[in-house]
Design a protein around this motif. Structure first.
Motif, PDB file in Angstrom:
ATOM      1  N   HIS A  30     -39.418  21.771   0.073  1.00 11.02           N
ATOM      2  CA  HIS A  30     -38.124  21.110  -0.072  1.00 11.02           C
ATOM      3  C   HIS A  30     -37.588  21.440  -1.462  1.00 11.02           C
ATOM      4  CE1 HIS A  30     -38.951  18.546   3.485  1.00 11.02           C
ATOM      5  NE2 HIS A  30     -40.198  18.565   3.044  1.00 11.02           N
ATOM      6  N   CYS A  71     -31.509  17.565  -0.526  1.00 15.78           N
ATOM      7  CA  CYS A  71     -32.549  18.579  -0.368  1.00 15.78           C
ATOM      8  C   CYS A  71     -31.836  19.921  -0.317  1.00 15.78           C
ATOM      9  CB  CYS A  71     -33.359  18.349   0.898  1.00 15.78           C
ATOM     10  SG  CYS A  71     -34.623  19.611   1.142  1.00 15.78           S
ATOM     11  N   GLU A  73     -33.299  23.013   0.104  1.00 21.30           N
ATOM     12  CA  GLU A  73     -34.070  24.095   0.719  1.00 21.30           C
ATOM     13  C   GLU A  73     -34.173  23.772   2.194  1.00 21.30           C
ATOM     14  OE1 GLU A  73     -35.570  26.955  -0.704  1.00 21.30           O
ATOM     15  OE2 GLU A  73     -35.809  27.352   1.432  1.00 21.30           O
ATOM     16  N   TYR A  74     -33.749  24.707   3.050  1.00 19.13           N
ATOM     17  CA  TYR A  74     -33.756  24.408   4.476  1.00 19.13           C
ATOM     18  C   TYR A  74     -35.183  24.081   4.924  1.00 19.13           C
ATOM     19  CZ  TYR A  74     -33.178  24.583   9.431  1.00 19.13           C
ATOM     20  OH  TYR A  74     -33.199  24.242  10.746  1.00 19.13           O
ATOM     21  N   CYS A  75     -35.365  22.885   5.498  1.00 21.08           N
ATOM     22  CA  CYS A  75     -36.727  22.406   5.750  1.00 21.08           C
ATOM     23  C   CYS A  75     -36.893  21.891   7.175  1.00 21.08           C
ATOM     24  CB  CYS A  75     -37.086  21.314   4.746  1.00 21.08           C
ATOM     25  SG  CYS A  75     -35.933  19.934   4.734  1.00 21.08           S
ATOM     26  N   HIS A 131     -32.775  18.694   7.881  1.00 28.20           N
ATOM     27  CA  HIS A 131     -32.622  19.048   6.464  1.00 28.20           C
ATOM     28  C   HIS A 131     -31.368  18.433   5.856  1.00 28.20           C
ATOM     29  CE1 HIS A 131     -31.683  21.536   2.991  1.00 28.20           C
ATOM     30  NE2 HIS A 131     -30.622  21.996   3.622  1.00 28.20           N
ATOM     31  N   MET A 190     -31.554  14.853   4.682  1.00 27.24           N
ATOM     32  CA  MET A 190     -32.614  14.498   3.733  1.00 27.24           C
ATOM     33  C   MET A 190     -31.975  14.162   2.389  1.00 27.24           C
ATOM     34  SD  MET A 190     -36.099  16.516   2.955  1.00 27.24           S
ATOM     35  CE  MET A 190     -37.143  16.068   1.590  1.00 27.24           C
TER      36      MET A 190
HETATM   37 CU1  CUA Z   1     -36.104  18.919   2.770  1.00 25.50          CU
HETATM   38 CU2  CUA Z   1     -34.368  20.446   3.222  1.00 25.50          CU
END
Ligand code: CUA
Length: 382
Positions: free
Chosen positions: A151, A186, A188-190, A194, A197
């Motif tokens: 993340h 967030c 960062e693609y998670c 996402h 988040m």
């Molecule tokens: Cu955690 Cu995007």
């Protein structure tokens, strides 16, 4: 001027001690770029008119010796551009250092990222989800780790962004001068959620923050997460907040650390935790390593990397079995034992009473316990 440019460029509010200097560098870069673009456009416009196609009799015969730009002018322009680049680099690097190197007297908060939420644990034992409470006017250091995937902790108002990784710690520091609320995203693609988040930094006055810590709330505008929320350290039940080292004791007992490690200096299956923090510990390959938070975390997550001299390599990996906040709590516990001396020989310490000697199979007492078999401790896989 700062405010005008900030609005023109649609930048978020400047809410940390570094955000305005980040913006100033941004202004210099973008204004230089705009000025250069306008200058070049005007120059090409002039050239288009000046060197347009004409009737053949209009064309002036070329001069005998056409005047050329002096080499010195060319060198001067190249040098100027290089100096400009170098100046940006120096200013930017200075800012980078300021942003990355935390001052000595920070207040540390442990951050856990997971799909798809942010959790925060405070040294006094309080914890919160989706809301990071911090005191204004004090440098805060975030010690961050992830429970699943990568993340990225992003606070636009603070001009801060840092990746958060599983099995590893990254840190970030900031100081917010005034109380207020600031969005955490967030970056960062998670996974599927996402985009949801999200969380927020709630900057409180030092008095309000003290009150929040003491009672986990009290002021309705800074409402603490309702009881019943899964705590950051979920294996520790609800109730009075505990200090991280107390949490560490509970976690160490629950996951079975204390079946091999002692807290009072007595040697056992594994090295004792007493008096180890901050020392140079001898390794099986003859080298030494500093027992700091990084080494202790690595010993739990990847125990075969550095084998302690005089001990069998039987430590199981706790990667995925300990949550980052639990790992942090155990590190805090080991840190708190740095001044404990080993007892005189012959005395059976309380921590070892009732424990089976090495080589004897012990039935697991609870889920997640360590079974000590003929080959050392074994961890049942879930
Ligand atoms: Cu955690 Cu995007």
């Amino acid at each position: 001027m700062n405010e005008l440019l900030r609005r023109l460029l649609f930048l978020p509010p400047q809410a940390s001690t570094i955000s305005s200097s980040v913006d100033h560098l941004h202004y210099v870069v973008i204004l230089t770029t705009i000025a250069s673009a306008i200058g070049l456009s005007l120059l090409s416009l002039y050239w288009i008119v000046r060197y347009r196609r004409r009737e053949s009799d209009d064309i002036e015969p070329p001069a005998e010796s056409a005047p050329t730009t002096s080499l010195w002018v060319e060198l001067g322009i190249a040098g100027l551009l290089f100096a400009l680049f170098f100046a940006w680099w120096i200013v930017g690097f200075g800012q980078y250092l300021r942003m990355r190197v935390a001052p000595a007297n920070t207040y540390d908060v442990y951050v856990t990222a997971k799909q798809w939420m942010w959790k925060f644990a405070y040294p006094e034992g309080a914890h919160s989800i989706a809301q990071l409470y911090v005191p204004a006017g004090r440098p805060i250091r975030l010690v961050m780790s992830s429970r699943d995937v990568i993340h990225s902790f992003y606070v636009p108002d603070f001009r801060l962004k840092q990746d958060v990784l599983p099995g590893r710690y990254t840190t970030l520091w900031f100081e917010a001068p005034t109380p207020g609320k600031h969005e955490i995203l967030c970056a960062e693609y998670c996974g599927t959620n996402h985009s949801t988040m999200r969380a927020e930094v709630v900057v409180l006055s030092p008095e309000d923050f003290g009150r929040w810590l003491a009672g986990r709330g009290g002021d309705p505008t800074t409402a603490a997460p309702p009881d019943g929320d899964p705590a950051v350290v979920t294996s520790v039940g609800p109730g009075k907040p505990m200090s991280l080292e107390r949490v560490g004791e509970q976690v160490a007992a629950q996951v079975g650390c204390l079946r091999c490690h002692t807290l009072d200096g007595t040697p056992h299956i594994g090295p004792t935790w007493a008096g180890v923090y901050g020392t140079q510990v001898p390794l099986a390959d003859g080298t030494h390593v500093l027992a700091d938070g990084e080494y202790l975390t690595e010993s739990m997550m990847d125990p075969m990397v550095h084998i302690r001299a005089g001990f069998q390599p039987v430590m199981p990996s706790y990667l995925g079995r300990l949550q980052p906040a639990e790992t942090a709590a155990i590190v805090e516990l080991i840190k708190s034992l740095r001044d404990v001396q080993a007892p005189s020989p012959g005395v059976v310490p309380p921590s070892q009473q009732g424990l089976a000697p090495p080589g004897v199979t012990v039935m697991p007492r609870m889920q997640g316990d360590v079974r000590v078999g003929p080959n050392g401790p074994e961890v049942p896989q879930p």
